[in-house]
Design a protein around this motif. Structure first.
Motif, PDB file in Angstrom:
ATOM      1  N   GLU A  84       0.873  -1.173  -0.078  1.00  0.00           N
ATOM      2  CA  GLU A  84      -0.050  -0.116  -0.029  1.00  0.00           C
ATOM      3  C   GLU A  84       0.911   1.244   0.162  1.00  0.00           C
ATOM      4  O   GLU A  84       0.733   2.224  -0.629  1.00  0.00           O
ATOM      5  CB  GLU A  84      -0.882   0.043   1.182  1.00  0.00           C
ATOM      6  N   ARG A  85       2.103   1.266   0.679  1.00  0.00           N
ATOM      7  CA  ARG A  85       2.770   2.367   0.718  1.00  0.00           C
ATOM      8  C   ARG A  85       3.539   2.523  -0.599  1.00  0.00           C
ATOM      9  O   ARG A  85       3.714   3.642  -0.939  1.00  0.00           O
ATOM     10  CB  ARG A  85       3.899   2.252   1.897  1.00  0.00           C
ATOM     11  N   TYR A  86       3.883   1.540  -1.299  1.00  0.00           N
ATOM     12  CA  TYR A  86       4.396   1.492  -2.460  1.00  0.00           C
ATOM     13  C   TYR A  86       3.479   2.426  -3.495  1.00  0.00           C
ATOM     14  O   TYR A  86       3.963   3.140  -4.237  1.00  0.00           O
ATOM     15  CB  TYR A  86       4.779   0.272  -3.194  1.00  0.00           C
ATOM     16  N   ARG A  87       2.395   1.719  -3.695  1.00  0.00           N
ATOM     17  CA  ARG A  87       1.283   2.287  -4.407  1.00  0.00           C
ATOM     18  C   ARG A  87       0.965   3.657  -4.180  1.00  0.00           C
ATOM     19  O   ARG A  87       0.424   4.605  -5.158  1.00  0.00           O
ATOM     20  CB  ARG A  87      -0.176   1.680  -4.346  1.00  0.00           C
ATOM     21  N   PHE A  88       0.975   4.125  -2.872  1.00  0.00           N
ATOM     22  CA  PHE A  88       0.814   5.519  -2.515  1.00  0.00           C
ATOM     23  C   PHE A  88       1.941   6.377  -3.052  1.00  0.00           C
ATOM     24  O   PHE A  88       1.525   7.533  -3.527  1.00  0.00           O
ATOM     25  CB  PHE A  88       0.716   5.749  -1.124  1.00  0.00           C
ATOM     26  N   GLY A  89       2.996   6.036  -2.941  1.00  0.00           N
ATOM     27  CA  GLY A  89       4.306   6.545  -3.433  1.00  0.00           C
ATOM     28  C   GLY A  89       4.001   6.789  -5.039  1.00  0.00           C
ATOM     29  O   GLY A  89       4.264   7.950  -5.646  1.00  0.00           O
ATOM     30  N   VAL A  90       3.718   5.847  -5.716  1.00  0.00           N
ATOM     31  CA  VAL A  90       3.631   6.005  -7.161  1.00  0.00           C
ATOM     32  C   VAL A  90       2.571   6.905  -7.591  1.00  0.00           C
ATOM     33  O   VAL A  90       2.620   7.948  -8.456  1.00  0.00           O
ATOM     34  CB  VAL A  90       3.476   4.522  -7.604  1.00  0.00           C
ATOM     35  N   GLU A  91       1.394   6.878  -6.859  1.00  0.00           N
ATOM     36  CA  GLU A  91       0.225   7.734  -7.303  1.00  0.00           C
ATOM     37  C   GLU A  91       0.625   9.034  -6.857  1.00  0.00           C
ATOM     38  O   GLU A  91       0.115   9.825  -7.704  1.00  0.00           O
ATOM     39  CB  GLU A  91      -0.964   7.207  -6.422  1.00  0.00           C
ATOM     40  N   ALA A  92       1.285   9.276  -5.756  1.00  0.00           N
ATOM     41  CA  ALA A  92       1.441  10.830  -5.436  1.00  0.00           C
ATOM     42  C   ALA A  92       2.504  11.478  -6.383  1.00  0.00           C
ATOM     43  O   ALA A  92       2.070  12.566  -6.863  1.00  0.00           O
ATOM     44  CB  ALA A  92       2.419  10.842  -4.106  1.00  0.00           C
ATOM     45  N   MET A  93       3.421  10.729  -7.111  1.00  0.00           N
ATOM     46  CA  MET A  93       3.967  11.216  -8.061  1.00  0.00           C
ATOM     47  C   MET A  93       3.330  11.228  -9.285  1.00  0.00           C
ATOM     48  O   MET A  93       3.554  12.395 -10.064  1.00  0.00           O
ATOM     49  CB  MET A  93       5.413  10.338  -8.148  1.00  0.00           C
ATOM     50  N   GLU A  94       2.670  10.242  -9.735  1.00  0.00           N
ATOM     51  CA  GLU A  94       2.062  10.430 -11.099  1.00  0.00           C
ATOM     52  C   GLU A  94       1.066  11.524 -11.066  1.00  0.00           C
ATOM     53  O   GLU A  94       0.629  12.324 -12.075  1.00  0.00           O
ATOM     54  CB  GLU A  94       1.283   8.984 -11.208  1.00  0.00           C
ATOM     55  N   ARG A  95       0.250  11.844  -9.694  1.00  0.00           N
ATOM     56  CA  ARG A  95      -0.570  13.086  -9.701  1.00  0.00           C
ATOM     57  C   ARG A  95      -0.138  14.285 -10.115  1.00  0.00           C
ATOM     58  O   ARG A  95      -0.831  15.296 -10.722  1.00  0.00           O
ATOM     59  CB  ARG A  95      -1.220  13.260  -8.464  1.00  0.00           C
ATOM     60  N   GLN A  96       1.186  14.195  -9.864  1.00  0.00           N
ATOM     61  CA  GLN A  96       2.048  15.729 -10.208  1.00  0.00           C
ATOM     62  C   GLN A  96       2.858  15.426 -11.660  1.00  0.00           C
ATOM     63  O   GLN A  96       3.524  16.235 -12.092  1.00  0.00           O
ATOM     64  CB  GLN A  96       3.141  16.054  -9.210  1.00  0.00           C
ATOM     65  N   GLU A  97       2.304  14.505 -12.627  1.00  0.00           N
ATOM     66  CA  GLU A  97       2.833  14.305 -13.928  1.00  0.00           C
ATOM     67  C   GLU A  97       4.040  13.938 -14.141  1.00  0.00           C
ATOM     68  O   GLU A  97       4.794  14.069 -14.987  1.00  0.00           O
ATOM     69  CB  GLU A  97       2.418  15.365 -14.669  1.00  0.00           C
ATOM     70  N   ILE A  98       4.382  13.325 -12.961  1.00  0.00           N
ATOM     71  CA  ILE A  98       5.973  12.694 -12.792  1.00  0.00           C
ATOM     72  C   ILE A  98       5.688  11.221 -13.473  1.00  0.00           C
ATOM     73  O   ILE A  98       5.109  10.432 -13.296  1.00  0.00           O
ATOM     74  CB  ILE A  98       6.600  12.530 -11.370  1.00  0.00           C
ATOM     75  N   ARG A  99       6.462  10.893 -14.358  1.00  0.00           N
ATOM     76  CA  ARG A  99       6.658   9.692 -15.100  1.00  0.00           C
ATOM     77  C   ARG A  99       7.298   8.482 -14.160  1.00  0.00           C
ATOM     78  O   ARG A  99       8.483   8.857 -13.714  1.00  0.00           O
ATOM     79  CB  ARG A  99       7.435   9.870 -16.542  1.00  0.00           C
ATOM     80  N   VAL A 100       6.849   7.512 -13.993  1.00  0.00           N
ATOM     81  CA  VAL A 100       7.229   6.668 -13.060  1.00  0.00           C
ATOM     82  C   VAL A 100       7.782   5.213 -13.735  1.00  0.00           C
ATOM     83  O   VAL A 100       6.976   4.638 -14.323  1.00  0.00           O
ATOM     84  CB  VAL A 100       6.377   6.092 -11.918  1.00  0.00           C
TER      85      VAL A 100
END
Length: 285
Positions: free
Chosen positions: A250-266
């Motif tokens: 869940e922590r991993y998914r939260f981190g990815v989603e937090a970055m993608e919301r700011q249009e950071i390519r992961v």
């Protein structure tokens, strides 16, 4: 079998005490014979031997020296003759404690492959089986650099890019590396790609910090460079963090989603070869 290229190389050494004459090889400068404009430089990533010789060695300055030499090499053949500018940098660094050997000859299949081989032969310490494996952000950053080096573009990229150039004075963030896509001569317009190693193995603070800074970085790059910023975060694959539905996942998914919301390519480590191949094309290597 492809014909080998005649090359020349110099070893770059750290000499903490000139009187004693003790030294540690810390890097290699390689060029095609008779072609100063082809020169590339590589420094070690493991400073253990330097620290053993000199506990007070300024490692940050030594690491920055690689980028300074790389930048100076780009002017060879255009603004300055031969490798004299590199010698001037070394002569001015740490009171001559960084020196370059006499030139040596070698035959190479390619410069990227040869400099990697020379680093193994002369610079990097032997790895022992009991060596502790790097994890987290250090492992990601190391893998990222390795792929860009294999693609032959690491020397053309900016490293440890200060976010304060684009956000505000005092911002401590450093972006691992980046480049402007397209012609090397381009000074404005186009796309600037930046890459940051972000580990989601322990916590997500680094991901949150990058996400927080992204809008200011995008605005700042547009203002300063007159270019669009594409910010990429390189993370571990999910399976490396957890293979079950637990808090780590869940922590991993939260981190990815937090970055993608700011249009950071992961992207994950498995995507690095493709990312490096794109850089090779865009930098016309």
């Amino acid at each position: 079998m492809a014909e080998r290229v005649q090359c020349e190389f110099f070893l770059i050494r750290y000499v903490p005490d000139v009187v004693k004459g003790e030294f540690a090889n810390i890097g290699v400068l390689l060029r095609e014979a008779g072609r100063d404009d082809s020169a590339v430089v590589r420094f070690t990533r493991d400073w253990a031997r330097v620290k053993c010789m000199d506990a007070d060695a300024d490692i940050a300055l030594l690491e920055a020296l690689e980028g300074e030499i790389g930048d100076r090499l780009k002017t060879v053949g255009r603004d300055a003759p031969g490798i004299k500018p590199v010698m001037e940098i070394l002569e001015d660094t740490l009171a001559n404690s960084v020196q370059m050997t006499e030139v040596r000859a070698c035959l190479a299949e390619s410069l990227p492959a040869e400099i990697e081989q020379l680093m193994k032969m002369y610079v990097e310490p032997l790895k022992v089986k009991t060596e502790r494996k790097r994890t987290g952000r250090a492992a990601i950053a190391g893998a990222m650099r390795t792929e860009f080096e294999r693609a032959g573009v690491w020397g053309l990229m900016r490293k440890r890019i200060a976010a304060s150039l684009y956000t505000r004075a005092g911002d401590p963030m450093k972006i691992d590396c980046g480049y402007r896509a397209g012609s090397r001569e381009a000074t404005a317009g186009g796309v600037i790609r930046m890459f940051q190693a972000v580990s989601l193995e322990g916590d997500v603070e680094a991901a949150k910090g990058l996400a927080y800074s992204a809008p200011q970085l995008v605005e700042g790059v547009q203002r300063v460079e007159r270019a669009k910023l594409e910010l990429t975060a390189v993370v571990e694959p999910l399976r490396a963090v957890s293979d079950t539905e637990d808090e780590a996942m869940e922590r991993y998914r939260f981190g990815v989603e937090a970055m993608e919301r700011q249009e950071i390519r992961v992207v994950t480590l498995s995507d690095l070869a493709r990312v490096a191949a794109t850089a090779r094309v865009e930098l016309s290597v």
